[in-house]
Design a protein around this motif. Structure first.
Motif, mmCIF file in Angstrom:
data_model
loop_
_atom_site.group_PDB
_atom_site.id
_atom_site.type_symbol
_atom_site.label_atom_id
_atom_site.label_comp_id
_atom_site.label_asym_id
_atom_site.label_seq_id
_atom_site.Cartn_x
_atom_site.Cartn_y
_atom_site.Cartn_z
ATOM 1 N N THR A 183 0.848 -1.213 0.000
ATOM 2 C CA THR A 183 0.000 0.000 0.000
ATOM 3 C C THR A 183 0.874 1.250 0.000
ATOM 4 O OG1 THR A 183 -1.661 -1.218 1.271
ATOM 5 C CG2 THR A 183 -1.859 1.182 1.258
ATOM 6 N N LEU A 184 1.939 1.210 0.793
ATOM 7 C CA LEU A 184 2.850 2.353 0.880
ATOM 8 C C LEU A 184 3.467 2.661 -0.481
ATOM 9 C CD1 LEU A 184 4.355 4.177 3.056
ATOM 10 C CD2 LEU A 184 6.166 2.501 2.922
ATOM 11 N N TYR A 185 3.952 1.620 -1.150
ATOM 12 C CA TYR A 185 4.599 1.849 -2.438
ATOM 13 C C TYR A 185 3.590 2.304 -3.481
ATOM 14 C CZ TYR A 185 8.439 -0.841 -0.386
ATOM 15 O OH TYR A 185 9.422 -1.299 0.432
ATOM 16 N N GLN A 186 2.404 1.755 -3.415
ATOM 17 C CA GLN A 186 1.390 2.196 -4.380
ATOM 18 C C GLN A 186 1.093 3.673 -4.181
ATOM 19 O OE1 GLN A 186 -1.631 -0.758 -3.676
ATOM 20 N NE2 GLN A 186 -1.172 -1.828 -5.566
ATOM 21 N N GLY A 187 1.045 4.074 -2.912
ATOM 22 C CA GLY A 187 0.800 5.491 -2.635
ATOM 23 C C GLY A 187 1.944 6.362 -3.115
ATOM 24 N N ALA A 188 3.185 5.885 -2.911
ATOM 25 C CA ALA A 188 4.352 6.689 -3.261
ATOM 26 C C ALA A 188 4.590 6.725 -4.768
ATOM 27 C CB ALA A 188 5.589 6.141 -2.565
ATOM 28 N N LEU A 189 4.244 5.613 -5.449
ATOM 29 C CA LEU A 189 4.603 5.495 -6.858
ATOM 30 C C LEU A 189 3.422 5.681 -7.781
ATOM 31 C CD1 LEU A 189 6.992 2.607 -6.094
ATOM 32 C CD2 LEU A 189 7.691 4.765 -7.082
ATOM 33 N N GLY A 190 2.272 5.731 -7.216
ATOM 34 C CA GLY A 190 1.104 6.292 -7.902
ATOM 35 C C GLY A 190 0.528 5.543 -9.081
ATOM 36 N N ASP A 191 0.903 4.260 -9.310
ATOM 37 C CA ASP A 191 0.114 3.585 -10.317
ATOM 38 C C ASP A 191 -0.371 2.256 -9.748
ATOM 39 O OD1 ASP A 191 2.907 2.613 -12.457
ATOM 40 O OD2 ASP A 191 2.033 1.571 -10.754
ATOM 41 N N ASP A 192 -1.084 1.495 -10.541
ATOM 42 C CA ASP A 192 -1.791 0.350 -9.956
ATOM 43 C C ASP A 192 -1.023 -0.962 -10.093
ATOM 44 O OD1 ASP A 192 -4.178 -0.195 -12.699
ATOM 45 O OD2 ASP A 192 -1.988 -0.111 -12.600
ATOM 46 N N ARG A 193 0.290 -0.851 -10.271
ATOM 47 C CA ARG A 193 1.062 -2.086 -10.261
ATOM 48 C C ARG A 193 1.057 -2.696 -8.864
ATOM 49 N NH1 ARG A 193 6.589 -0.398 -13.285
ATOM 50 N NH2 ARG A 193 5.666 1.648 -13.597
ATOM 51 N N PRO A 194 1.316 -3.991 -8.751
ATOM 52 C CA PRO A 194 1.279 -4.609 -7.413
ATOM 53 C C PRO A 194 2.341 -4.064 -6.458
ATOM 54 C CG PRO A 194 1.299 -6.305 -9.136
ATOM 55 C CD PRO A 194 1.514 -4.999 -9.817
ATOM 56 N N TRP A 195 3.501 -3.647 -6.979
ATOM 57 C CA TRP A 195 4.611 -3.146 -6.165
ATOM 58 C C TRP A 195 4.914 -4.081 -5.009
ATOM 59 C CZ3 TRP A 195 7.191 -0.025 -8.876
ATOM 60 C CH2 TRP A 195 6.570 0.925 -9.695
ATOM 61 N N SER A 196 4.829 -5.356 -5.293
ATOM 62 C CA SER A 196 5.091 -6.294 -4.206
ATOM 63 C C SER A 196 6.395 -7.005 -4.479
ATOM 64 C CB SER A 196 3.950 -7.316 -4.135
ATOM 65 O OG SER A 196 4.338 -8.395 -3.334
ATOM 66 N N LEU A 197 7.329 -6.851 -3.587
ATOM 67 C CA LEU A 197 8.643 -7.450 -3.809
ATOM 68 C C LEU A 197 8.565 -8.965 -3.804
ATOM 69 C CD1 LEU A 197 11.629 -6.947 -4.130
ATOM 70 C CD2 LEU A 197 11.825 -6.830 -1.657
ATOM 71 N N ILE A 198 7.642 -9.522 -3.050
ATOM 72 C CA ILE A 198 7.647 -10.977 -2.876
ATOM 73 C C ILE A 198 6.378 -11.625 -3.429
ATOM 74 C CG2 ILE A 198 9.226 -10.999 -0.926
ATOM 75 C CD1 ILE A 198 6.820 -11.158 0.938
ATOM 76 N N GLY A 199 5.611 -10.893 -4.190
ATOM 77 C CA GLY A 199 4.437 -11.502 -4.801
ATOM 78 C C GLY A 199 3.259 -11.566 -3.850
ATOM 79 N N SER A 200 2.129 -11.968 -4.361
ATOM 80 C CA SER A 200 0.957 -12.163 -3.500
ATOM 81 C C SER A 200 0.490 -13.609 -3.657
ATOM 82 C CB SER A 200 -0.166 -11.199 -3.878
ATOM 83 O OG SER A 200 -0.896 -11.696 -4.989
ATOM 84 N N PRO A 201 0.018 -14.228 -2.581
ATOM 85 C CA PRO A 201 -0.380 -15.644 -2.668
ATOM 86 C C PRO A 201 -1.455 -15.881 -3.735
ATOM 87 C CG PRO A 201 -0.292 -14.943 -0.377
ATOM 88 C CD PRO A 201 -0.118 -13.717 -1.207
ATOM 89 N N GLU A 202 -2.412 -14.967 -3.820
ATOM 90 C CA GLU A 202 -3.506 -15.167 -4.786
ATOM 91 C C GLU A 202 -2.945 -15.175 -6.199
ATOM 92 O OE1 GLU A 202 -4.511 -13.656 -1.076
ATOM 93 O OE2 GLU A 202 -3.420 -12.493 -2.583
#
Lengths: 454, 462
Positions: free
Chosen positions: B205-224
């Motif tokens: 959530t923090l990275y999405q807020g800082a980087l402003g687009d709708d990419r996952p910005w997840s370093l380790i992926g999401s289980p789903e």
């Protein structure tokens, strides 16, 4: 012939992975094995050994141009030295030694370490402890002096000592690791007791002083160094250890693996979110070469389990083989993790595998060779600091007259027959234990796998 | 304040080889070394994943070690390819069916049986560990890491095996075969669980807020997402990013640069280039403040930081060390009996360029997350490290830099990044790019850790 056929077939197919963007160009279809050099591996840089005037041993390896010096002090005192009723004493004594004062007042001591940009990190194993400190080359002598001073003259001033005890009592621990440890060690020693925060907080200063006095003596201490150092620099800096008082080499504790009636220890704990299963064998006293063989054995067994359980049945995520060593104690462990819904079936399959292996040793020289190659590659690429640390550990476990060959040399000499001997020694059915911990269903039919203790 | 340090010496100055397909290599030979360290850096990571495929970069990295069409077939590739194709096709069908009807549906169970049979047939045609066994047999140590915007394949090997390493790496780069796809996906899923913290979702959530687009910005992926990643998704990701012009290599250690260049031209240069689909990381946006629910109470406090090749970065690192070392403002916050029980630092994304430094703090039982946040910000406003603390902080940063370059492979990685960022290649400690800072500059850097620069997340527990 097989490679020629492959080459012909390969060159006629393009793209090589149909329907994808991954293409091996025709002029890049060399079998890497064909270009592998048959040349001898480059000779290892040896770990040197020297003995100081007061009989303290130093292992060292020169690393030209390195900006860092890695120092490791090995002490022949570990968790097994915790007296009954005082679990964690060795670890807390060691941690407090570096913050609660030495020949310097505590604040001055901490400022001195801080001026080096770092502070020591202590880790306590079953049979020994290691203290590591990395410093910049110009700070080598000062760093070593601070370390030895802390170990030789610990003050254990009340306030900083209490802070250490408080931190130790409150530190996050791996629950599965705790369950495993308690499952493996027999009752009656500090090491096998629960780390009770209240007990740790109330450790008396006198107990720590006495414990430090017993542990930090030249005959239980060994030094390891790696960096851009030569022998003269090491001897000059190591004068600080000359002041250590020789103490009694108290009898090291040996622990039997206990005559247990339970062969399966069940420790359910849903909060861990994963299940950990360990198959443990007690191999008693082992020589250095046998320990290396035991390491290979556990890797071979875990690799075989991985092949069966993960690859074929999709049951587990990771397997691990390791040997945990103390004075006269060597526990060979094969562990794996899985999810709750798979835990019972995976465990049953693992038990069946061990039974099969017990009846007919199935591990072919090819399997053994594959794992050996993996370990050889790992050994060859160890960093200088890691190589030195291995020598320090061996000295602590086997003493000054232990095996002189390197781990690498011993690895190369071990064959399938040697592994089978260790297997028989460690994993006989009456010496084999199952520890099942973490997120498992207690209602599964665990008793079908052995007498259960919960 | 500044110690004179020894320059890391190379026997010859590093040189750059540019292949005709656009791939560049740094060659840094040194006869002081007993072995060779190598790295192939692909300019792709978690930051380049699209919605629905968080974790694909990491999964591709895992699959890359399952061999190639040359290394892996038991008899010949043509036979294995047919069987593997069937497995991957059924895998895609099975995943779709599970998503639509559930794992326990009759159709899914039947299809799983069919898939299992197909996997059995494939296994007779393949040796999935062949690539790894080949490396081990010839004393090649290898590893790989996926980060925010880089995937690195590293190796350490004897000088005599230079050709083997380059040949194997080139083939691995050009045509990784997705063997044991389901098992590897499961491993990546478990690694995701293993590396989870109470703040994993809040970080995204923090990275999405800082980087402003709708990419996952997840370093380790999401289980789903990981559960749903299909072979064709991985292949499409590979196609978008794994091209020679999007990768850089480096060699450090005991090797002959002439031989190395010749081998590069026989191996990596033969991989045709391809256009890629770059997804640049947006610049950091203005600070944001958010409140989220989570598994535990906590606070994330994030500050923008200059990248490692920015001349201000060293002053920033020293300032941060002064704040977090014993006696520093943030250390004291989390010492005994204070409002914070735990403090961890993480950097992301992309430490090579402007990035966020994130402080994750767990409040004690008696403090609320909001109180902890206010206390942290107040302490940062008042932070005034002494000369002694600044000297200690500088020493700590020097030690970190030495550790980050303590192996050949690490030095190769730094050289690769220097090449990407246009920094001098004989300056592996970046001492000319980011010269040591004066105490005044460090104090100025402390201002970058103030309220007006901070993005925050207050996590209120379940």
């Amino acid at each position: 012939m097989k490679r020629l056929l492959s080459a012909l077939v390969l060159s006629s197919c393009a793209p090589l992975i149909a329907g994808t963007s991954r293409v091996l160009p025709p002029n890049l279809q060399t079998d890497p094995a064909d270009v592998a050099s048959k040349a001898e591996a480059s000779p290892d840089v040896p770990v040197e050994r020297l003995v100081l005037e007061n009989e303290v041993t130093v292992f060292w390896q020169r690393v030209p141009d390195s900006r860092l010096v890695d120092i490791v002090v090995g002490l022949g005192c570990g968790d097994l030295d915790d007296p009954s009723g005082r679990p964690g004493l060795t670890a807390t004594t060691l941690e407090a030694a570096f913050v609660a004062g030495s020949s310097l007042e505590p604040l001055a001591q901490r400022a001195a370490f801080q001026a080096l940009g770092t502070s020591p990190v202590a880790s306590t194993e079953l049979g020994f402890s290691l203290v590591r400190l990395s410093v910049l080359r110009p700070d080598f002598a000062a760093g070593l002096e601070l370390l030895v001073d802390a170990l030789a003259h610990p003050r254990f001033e009340p306030a900083p000592t209490l802070a250490v005890l408080e931190r130790y009592a409150a530190r996050p621990t791996s629950k599965n690791a705790e369950h495993l440890r308690r499952g493996l060690l027999p009752q009656g020693t500090g090491a096998s007791q629960l780390l009770d925060p209240a007990l740790i907080r109330s450790t008396p200063r006198e107990a720590m002083v006495e414990h430090a006095r017993r542990c930090v003596t030249p005959n239980r201490l060994v030094l390891g160094l790696s960096g851009d150092l030569d022998e003269d620099a090491i001897r000059a800096a190591s004068k600080v250890v000359a002041g250590l008082q020789k103490g009694d080499a108290s009898a090291r504790m040996t622990l039997p693996f206990s005559n247990r009636t339970a062969s399966l220890r069940l420790r359910p704990d849903a909060s861990t979110r994963r299940a950990t299963i360990a198959i443990a064998g007690s191999a008693g006293n082992l020589s250095a070469r046998e320990r290396v063989a035991a390491t290979i054995l556990t890797q071979v067994l875990s690799s075989s389990l991985l092949q069966e359980l993960r690859s074929e049945l999709g049951y587990v995520y990771s397997t691990r083989g390791l040997v945990v060593s103390g004075a006269g104690v060597n526990l060979a462990l094969v562990t794996f993790t899985t999810r709750r819904e798979r835990a019972f079936h995976a465990t049953r399959r693992a038990v069946e595998a061990f039974e099969t292996w017990w009846k007919a040793w199935p591990l072919t020289p090819q399997v053994v060779e594959r794992v050996k190659l993996q370990l050889l590659a790992f050994e060859r690429a160890r960093s200088p600091a890691s190589l030195v640390e291995r020598r320090v550990e061996r000295w602590l476990l086997d003493g000054p007259n232990g095996e002189a060959r390197s781990d690498l040399e011993m690895l190369e000499s071990i064959d399938a027959g040697a592994l089978q001997q260790i297997f028989v020694k460690a994993f006989a059915p009456e010496r084999r234990q199952l520890i099942v911990s973490g997120d498992v269903d207690p209602a599964s039919p665990w008793s079908s796998l052995g007498a259960v203790e919960q | 304040m500044l110690n004179v340090v020894l320059a890391l010496s190379f026997a010859a100055n590093p040189t750059v080889v540019t292949l005709s397909n656009g791939m560049r290599w740094v060659l840094a030979p040194s006869s002081n070394e007993p072995r060779v360290g190598g790295v192939v850096v692909v300019r792709v990571g978690g930051a380049h994943e699209r919605a629905g495929e968080a974790g694909v970069a990491h999964l591709l990295e895992h699959l890359a070690f399952k061999g190639t069409p040359v290394t892996g077939p038991f008899i010949e590739w043509r036979l294995e390819h047919e069987a593997l194709d069937e497995v991957l096709r059924l895998t895609e069908r099975y995943d779709t069916l599970v998503a639509e009807r559930g794992e326990q549906s009759k159709e899914a169970i039947e299809l799983l049986m069919e898939l299992t049979v197909a996997e059995g047939k494939w296994e007779a045609q393949a040796i999935p560990w062949a690539f790894v066994a080949l490396m081990n047999k010839h004393d090649l140590r290898f590893n790989a890491q996926t980060s925010f915007d880089r995937t690195r394949y590293v190796g350490d090997f004897p000088p005599s095996q230079l050709e083997l390493w380059l040949t194997a790496q080139a083939e691995q780069f050009a045509a990784p075969v997705f063997r044991q796809f389901r098992a590897e996906r499961d491993v990546v899923l478990q690694e995701r669980f293993d590396s989870e913290s109470p703040f994993t979702d809040a970080m995204a959530t923090l990275y999405q807020g800082a980087l402003g687009d709708d990419r996952p910005w997840s370093l380790i992926g999401s289980p789903e997402d990981i559960r749903r990643i299909s072979p064709s998704t991985v292949d499409a990701f590979y196609a978008r990013h794994y091209a020679p012009s999007n990768a850089v290599g480096a060699l450090v250690g005991n090797f002959d640069p002439v031989q190395a260049e010749q081998t590069l031209r026989r191996t990596f240069e033969r991989i045709p280039d391809r256009s890629t689909a770059p997804m640049p990381i947006p610049p950091l946006g203005p600070p944001k403040h958010q409140v989220v629910k989570g598994r535990e109470r906590g606070v994330l406090l994030a500050f923008p930081q200059p990248g490692l090749f920015d001349s201000r970065s060293l002053a920033n690192r020293v300032a941060l060390a002064a704040l977090t070392q014993e006696g520093g403002a943030l250390f004291e916050l989390c010492a005994a009996n204070k409002p914070c029980t735990r403090l961890t630092l993480s950097r992301g994304p992309a430490t090579w360029s402007d990035h966020l430094l994130v402080l994750a703090m767990t409040p004690s039982a008696t403090a609320s997350p909001k109180q902890l946040l206010d206390e942290a910000l107040s302490r940062l406003e008042r932070a005034a490290p002494s000369e002694a603390q600044l000297r200690a902080a500088w020493k700590e940063v020097q030690l970190d830099a030495a550790h980050e370059r303590s192996t050949r492979a690490m030095r190769a990685a730094v050289l690769a990044e220097s090449l990407i960022n246009g920094a001098p290649l004989d300056d592996v400690f970046l001492e000319r790019v980011t010269p040591p800072s004066s105490p005044a500059e460090v104090r100025k850097a402390l201002a970058r850790f103030r309220r007006d620069q901070a993005s925050t997340i207050v996590q209120g527990g379940p």
